[in-house]
Design an enzyme around this catalytic site. Structure first.
Site: not given
Ligand code: IPM
Ligand code: MN
Ligand code: NAD
Length: 342
Positions: A124, A170, A202, A226
């Protein structure tokens, strides 16, 4: 009761069902601790519409000065193809507050998993771009220090629970995962009471879906966390129930549901506010050190899930009816002379 002189909670209602569930959290906070000051600011699509930016300076300044931040989900299909997107606001907020440790508990019956998700690194936050030939790239990057601090947090959390830690990566493919595994292994001797295992992501998804009761604490990088946290929510009652706490090493934490803005049901008053209310309980506990109020709120939520279930739980209650059941239970507790102690 807390001894803090002035507790300031910044409430960011967000988008879609965000304002609907945030209102129930505000009412519950007011019922539990009316002395807490709650200051409301826009983030996400609401902030883009008001100011052109997903995290306005005023919102960020308020969050930096807060005791804790209570946040609804952000995101709106209107901005799906836009350059300025609602989600950029929350990523910027997480980075600004350095809330690297995202705790996502998933609890139901005999399942009690705590996902510890690294929140301010990895794919990210690595370099993004477009090469001359048109290739688009996102890069996954981790510094050893970033891995060390989240791993230490997870080891300590495991020590406070059932002393089992599953590190998910992974490592059969990715350099960042091999770093992750090496750092976890190097730290393990400092936590001899914690039993550590490594699991490929996985397989971890498959294991979570089929035998989630095997896990205690699961620690993983940002994107794996996530995805796995939505899965963990699904196997413990659904996204409407799943809260999270995002913590730094000292500043204000961010408390928010795992779920998104649910555009498919927004505006209908039927969203389940449990995830937001449970995030409020985590805020009371970890953000304000008010354990008694946190426990009282959790008990009231449990009672409402049984007495007043929303549609996602197979019931018919609206968001507001569920919230009213929670505040009613809180006032019954108080009248019974068990104010927040149990
Ligand atoms: C979460 C959300 C966020 C993330 C997105 C909206 C950026 O999916 O808080 O889980 O991936 O962190
Ligand atoms: Mn999320
Ligand atoms: P979502 O989590 O919003 O919805 C997935 C499904 O779960 C939908 O069917 C929705 O109706 C249901 N759901 C979610 N929360 C619910 C609740 N409280 N009660 C009842 N049902 C609920 O995921 P999505 O549709 O992929 O994403 C929508 C938007 O939310 C996107 O813009 C995304 O970026 C954003 N998002 C934000 C956050 C956040 O702010 N923390 C988290 C995830 C997604």
């Amino acid at each position: 009761m807390s001894t803090a002189s002035r507790e300031l909670v910044v409430l960011l209602p967000g988008d879609g069902i965000g304002p609907e569930v945030a209102e129930q959290a505000r009412l519950a906070l007011a019922a539990l601790a009316p002395e807490i000051v709650v200051d409301v600011h826009p983030i996400g699509a609401a902030a883009i519409r008001a100011t052109g930016r997903p995290l306005p300076d005023e919102t960020l300044a308020a969050c930096l000065a807060a005791s804790a931040v209570l946040k609804g989900p952000v995101g709106d299909p209107e901005f799906d193809a836009a350059d300025v997107r609602p989600e950029q606001g929350m990523l910027a907020l997480r980075a600004a507050l350095d809330t690297y440790a995202n705790l996502r508990p998933a609890v139901l019956d005999h399942v009690d998993v705590l996902i510890v998700r690294e929140l301010v690194g990895g794919l990210y936050f690595g370099e993004h771009g477009v090469r001359e030939d048109g290739t688009v790239y996102d890069t996954c990057e981790y510094h050893p220090r970033q891995v060390e601090r989240i791993a230490r947090r997870a080891f300590r959390l495991a020590q406070s629970r059932n002393r089992r830690l599953t590190s998910v990566d992974k490592a059969n493919v990715l350099e960042t995962s091999r770093l992750w595994r090496r750092v976890v292994n190097e730290l393990a001797p400092e936590y001899p009471d914690v039993q550590v295992e490594h699991m490929l992501v996985d397989n971890a998804a498959m294991q979570l879906a089929t035998t989630p009761e095997q896990f205690d604490v699961l620690v993983t990088e940002n994107m794996f966390g996530d995805i796995l946290s939505d899965l963990a929510a699904a196997v413990t009652g659904g996204l409407g129930l799943a809260p999270s706490a995002s913590l730094s090493d000292g500043g204000p934490g961010i408390f928010e549901p795992v779920h998104g803005s649910a555009p498919d049901i927004a505006g209908r008053g039927i969203a389940n506010p449990t995830a937001m209310l449970r995030s409020t309980a985590l805020l009371l506990e970890h953000g304000l050190g008010r354990s008694d109020e946190a426990a009282a709120l959790e008990r009231a939520i449990e009672a409402a899930i049984v007495s007043t279930p929303t549609q996602d739980l197979g019931g018919t209650a609206t968001t507001a009816e569920f919230g009213a059941a929670v505040t009613e239970q809180l006032s019954i507790d108080e009248r019974a002379g068990a104010p927040y102690g149990g």
